[in-house]
Design a protein around this motif. Structure first.
Motif, PDB file in Angstrom:
ATOM      1  N   TYR A   1      47.561 -22.762  -1.775  1.00 35.61           N
ATOM      2  CA  TYR A   1      47.119 -23.549  -2.929  1.00 35.61           C
ATOM      3  C   TYR A   1      46.244 -22.692  -3.852  1.00 35.61           C
ATOM      4  O   TYR A   1      46.372 -22.745  -5.078  1.00 35.61           O
TER       5      TYR A   1
ATOM      6  N   SER B   1      47.543 -17.875  -9.861  1.00 36.53           N
ATOM      7  CA  SER B   1      48.710 -17.367 -10.592  1.00 36.53           C
ATOM      8  C   SER B   1      48.869 -18.024 -11.963  1.00 36.53           C
ATOM      9  O   SER B   1      49.664 -17.561 -12.789  1.00 36.53           O
TER      10      SER B   1
ATOM     11  N   ILE C   1      48.001 -26.735  -8.944  1.00 37.80           N
ATOM     12  CA  ILE C   1      49.042 -26.252  -8.030  1.00 37.80           C
ATOM     13  C   ILE C   1      50.416 -26.461  -8.650  1.00 37.80           C
ATOM     14  O   ILE C   1      50.699 -27.512  -9.246  1.00 37.80           O
ATOM     15  N   THR C   2      51.282 -25.456  -8.527  1.00 35.84           N
ATOM     16  CA  THR C   2      52.689 -25.594  -8.916  1.00 35.84           C
ATOM     17  C   THR C   2      53.534 -25.421  -7.659  1.00 35.84           C
ATOM     18  O   THR C   2      53.497 -24.369  -7.012  1.00 35.84           O
TER      19      THR C   2
ATOM     20  N   SER D   1      48.421 -20.172  -5.695  1.00 29.63           N
ATOM     21  CA  SER D   1      49.152 -20.823  -6.787  1.00 29.63           C
ATOM     22  C   SER D   1      48.228 -21.081  -7.976  1.00 29.63           C
ATOM     23  O   SER D   1      48.610 -20.874  -9.139  1.00 29.63           O
TER      24      SER D   1
END
Length: 635
Positions: A568, A574, A619-620, A571
């Motif tokens: 998590y 990023s 989150i993705t 993500s």
């Protein structure tokens, strides 16, 4: 009372009630046994026919398809050809309940029997539903019938496979429709009834399938929808006009016109409203050999099966024999979930076969395909077959390139994991080394780590390929390890595992095959051995030269308790286009640090630090779905 029993079709009633009660018991068992999950489709013959069709067309069985289903599907085909639709009349819970509801409608005088053009047109609906069901099953390799099947929806408590709208409509039709229209679901909508009718004209069914196979062998490209459509259309036409065209079932109801008193009781008693009293041989498509007409007839040896009074008990006996044979076949015969060969037939002639059982991680179509993809990369492997019920794989290999020992090594995944944190003040770690048999894959590693956590003071576990497998168990240096007790725990036959909030008992059969070896290592060596670095690269890191990259080091600190949530955090990081990598590493005093790799022209440590300390993480997921959650990390 004796007269009522004599005139009742007792064997049929007993079999019907047995299956109704069995379904209720299966549905109730999870409330009393946390580790039990009933499979209401495991022995469904309609699912079996779909599964067999999918296997023949696609060469594989999906997760919801089993050899047990197929065995029952084959028994249904044989039963229809020899004895008519015995499943419909004796076993099917929907058929039984439809009959009972129909009797209620008859009693309150609201039920009607469709006839004429209405009856003719309505009969087409079940062939339409049969086409839709098989079209989507063969196209997706999953049982489409589970989306709407009223039996499965109710028995499974509307599981995730059920489409609420479809199933609710089907249930309403069965419950309400059966009261007002004679066997509305069974006669006009049931796809199993449609395919059973097709088997009554087995010559037509086999002819269409054989022609399709011949054309495929001659390299014609024909979509499966064409033979499927021809079967469904032809089945409907034969149902309406073809009852005297080579009607197949061997066992049929016959009437002795000489002794018949024309009392009409047989016609009135027939659940299907067949006018038995007007026929010498009942060739009606709806006859399912329920024997109600035989039971009700007041004149001995007038209504019989094939003009023989000795065959009166044939239907219930045939039902029981077919079920027993189906169960037996399901225990001794299993079709492969996948069976893939990557070379032509001439090349495959030189292949040898390596078989490995006990691979618990080969448990469905998806895991079978993942296994095949992994083995396809192994030199010398020419193909694989998987059998998920027994967790068995077959590997076809070229003996000139590889051998069985190398394949065993490829099948095995070395693993290591901490089981619990090492207490402060412990500077030494004891190592117990042993060889463990009946240990095959990552699932066994997971079960063994749970076992050790529950029954010992072990702090870590490591596996390494050997025959049998090499296992190392790590204990705090001050542990008093009794060899006999440890072996006893390792050789436990069951393990309670929690899944979905429920405890499930897992059968295990590990066997220690050598004397335990004891040694000692330092705390630092243990930490280095157990450490498994995380390395992630993203945001097109390859596009940047090393001169543009910089690293920000962040101590893990108290976040060591949240390591499972690191994906998590990664993500979240990023989302900053300048952050292009993340890895974990041990420092000189065995403390874990994060190393965040970034492009110094796109972002900076202050921005990254603020991102780490923010209140929520963005989150993705792999599906593309985005979500925000509270930041569980403290820096």
């Amino acid at each position: 009372m004796k007269s009522n029993l004599k005139n009742s079709n007792l064997p049929r009633i007993v079999i019907q009630w047995t299956f109704i009660v069995a379904v209720v018991i299966l549905a109730a068992l999870p409330f009393f046994k946390d580790d039990y999950t009933p499979d209401f489709e495991a022995y469904c013959p309609f699912g079996g026919i779909q599964a067999l069709s999918s296997f023949l067309l696609n060469g594989s069985l999906a997760c919801t398809m089993t050899s047990a289903q197929i065995a029952m599907g084959v028994m249904l085909m044989i039963g229809v050809v020899l004895f008519s639709k015995l499943f419909c009349s004796y076993i099917c819970p929907i058929g039984t309940i439809s009959e009972w509801l129909g009797k209620l409608g008859e009693k309150i005088k609201v039920r009607i029997t469709l006839s004429g053009l209405t009856d003719t047109l309505m009969r087409s609906l079940k062939y339409l539903l049969l086409f839709i069901t098989f079209y989507f099953t063969l196209g997706s390799n999953e049982l489409f019938c589970k989306k709407y099947d009223p039996y499965y929806a109710i028995a499974s408590g509307f599981s995730m496979d059920v489409v609420l709208l479809y199933a609710s409509l089907a249930i309403a039709i069965v419950i309400i429709g059966s009261v007002f229209i004679r066997l509305l679901w069974c006669k006009y909508l049931c796809p199993l009834g449609a395919i059973s009718n097709l088997f009554k004209f087995a010559w037509f069914f086999l002819a269409v399938i054989l022609i399709y196979i011949v054309l495929i062998k001659l390299n014609f490209t024909i979509h499966f929808a064409w033979p499927l459509g021809i079967l469904c259309l032809g089945g409907y036409i034969l149902e309406i006009w073809g009852t005297r065209l080579l009607f197949i079932p061997v066992a049929r109801i016959t009437r002795n016109e000489t002794t018949c008193t024309d009392c009409q009781l047989c016609s009135r008693k027939c659940p299907q409203a067949i006018d038995v009293a007007s026929m010498k041989v009942v060739n009606h498509i709806d006859c399912n050999l329920c024997s109600e007409c035989i039971t009700v007839c007041p004149v001995k040896e007038t209504i019989q099966i094939n003009h023989s009074n000795k065959l009166r008990w044939l239907p219930p006996i045939a039902v029981l024999v077919l079920i027993v044979v189906g169960f037996f076949l399901s225990t001794v015969w299993e079709l492969p979930t996948i069976d893939q060969k990557w070379y032509d037939s001439n090349e495959m002639k030189k292949a040898e076969v390596f078989t490995q059982s006990g691979l618990k991680n080969v448990k469905c179509y998806g895991s079978s395909m993942a296994f095949a993809a992994k083995m396809k990369e192994v030199p010398g492997v020419m193909g694989v077959a998987t059998f998920v019920t027994t967790h068995t794989v077959k590997v076809y290999f070229d003996p000139a390139v590889t051998n069985k020992l190398k394949l065993q090594s490829e099948l095995f995944t070395p693993m290591k994991t901490p089981i619990r944190l090492l207490d402060k003040g412990i500077e030494e770690v004891k190592v117990v080394s042993l060889l463990l048999d009946n240990f095959f894959d990552p699932m066994d590693f997971t079960y063994l780590s749970i076992l050790l956590k529950e029954k010992t003071t072990a702090i870590g576990l490591e596996s390494e390929f050997n025959c049998p497998v090499q296992i190392r168990i790590y204990f705090p240096g001050n542990s008093d390890i009794k060899e006999e007790n440890l072996i006893k725990e390792l050789e436990s036959d069951q393990l309670a595992v929690e899944s979905g909030g429920k405890k499930k008992n897992i059968a295990i059969s590990y066997k220690v095959v050598n004397k335990l070896q004891f040694s000692t290592i330092s705390k630092g060596d243990y930490v280095r051995k157990m450490f498994q670095p995380i390395v992630k690269e993203f945001n097109n890191i390859a596009n940047y030269s090393t001169s543009l990259l910089d690293t920000m080091v962040v101590p893990l600190g108290t976040n060591k308790y949240n390591t499972k949530a690191l994906p998590y955090l990664i993500s979240h990081l990023s989302n900053d286009d300048g952050v292009v990598g993340f890895k974990s590493a041990l420092d000189t005093i065995q403390q874990i640090n994060f190393e965040i790799i970034y492009v110094d022209t796109l972002t900076n440590p202050t921005k990254i630090w603020n991102s780490l300390k923010c209140d929520s993480l963005s989150i993705t997921f792999s599906t593309g779905e985005k979500e925000k959650m509270a930041n569980m990390f403290k820096f």
